[in-house]
Write an enzyme that holds these catalytic residues in place. Structure first.
Site, PDB file in Angstrom:
ATOM      1  N   CYS A  90      15.651 -24.755 -26.087  1.00 58.09           N
ATOM      2  CA  CYS A  90      14.311 -24.483 -26.097  1.00 58.09           C
ATOM      3  C   CYS A  90      14.513 -24.406 -24.555  1.00 58.09           C
ATOM      4  O   CYS A  90      15.124 -25.837 -24.191  1.00 58.09           O
ATOM      5  CB  CYS A  90      13.258 -25.781 -26.702  1.00 58.09           C
ATOM      6  SG  CYS A  90      11.919 -25.529 -25.752  1.00 58.09           S
ATOM      7  N   CYS A  93      12.959 -27.958 -23.367  1.00 58.49           N
ATOM      8  CA  CYS A  93      12.641 -28.942 -23.952  1.00 58.49           C
ATOM      9  C   CYS A  93      13.941 -29.086 -22.655  1.00 58.49           C
ATOM     10  O   CYS A  93      14.186 -30.359 -21.799  1.00 58.49           O
ATOM     11  CB  CYS A  93      13.185 -28.795 -24.906  1.00 58.49           C
ATOM     12  SG  CYS A  93      12.018 -28.631 -26.402  1.00 58.49           S
TER      13      CYS A  93
END
Length: 168
Positions: A90, A93
């Site tokens: 991600c 993230c």
């Protein structure tokens, strides 16, 4: 569009002025047509001149603790637990990694920051209905107290956590 590794190795773009898209082996892999003005050599000849910037590293005291369950971690914590549900693939993230280090350093006396990889612990992610990444849940007294999703800057995240901690 994805190009396989084998296809990416065999791509050969010519840099001569008479180059056309059919001269390149790229034409057999895609209908994408590159303009003849594209010059790979012009990219290679650019020299990036940037001054090295001094870097400051913030040391965050972290301890690796073992718990038999996530519930035990929440139960044994003496302060609110701020959990980052993330995945290694991600992008947002990964953006949050240094942000969370900064938040952890500045709020070390107020919260405990915990990161949970949703790929390694899908049962915990399912238990808390994690549908988007990154998802942050602030636990107080072992129960979810606040929840929000998406990447944000350190200052904004600190303000959000402090506002959440101040409300009962």
């Amino acid at each position: 569009m994805a190009i396989s590794a084998a296809a990416a190795v065999s791509i050969n773009i010519k840099t001569s002025p008479s180059c056309s898209s059919t001269d390149s082996k790229l034409a057999q892999f895609s209908s994408l047509q590159f303009p003849s003005e594209l010059r790979i050599s012009s990219i290679r000849n650019l020299s990036l001149k940037s001054k090295p910037r001094p870097r400051t590293l913030t040391l965050v005291a972290s301890t690796k603790q073992n718990f038999t369950s996530f519930a035990e971690l929440l139960e044994k914590s003496d302060k609110p637990v701020f959990v980052d549900f993330y995945a290694t693939w991600c992008g947002p993230c990964q953006f949050m990694v240094p942000v969370l280090e900064q938040v952890s350093a500045s709020m070390i006396d107020k919260i405990q920051v915990v990161k949970i990889d949703t790929e390694k612990y899908p049962s915990i992610a399912n238990e808390y209905d994690i549908a988007a990444l990154p998802t942050f849940i602030l636990f107080k007294d072992g129960k979810p107290h606040d929840r929000f999703e998406g990447a944000m800057g350190a200052d904004q995240l600190i303000q959000r956590i402090e506002a959440s901690l101040s409300k009962e």
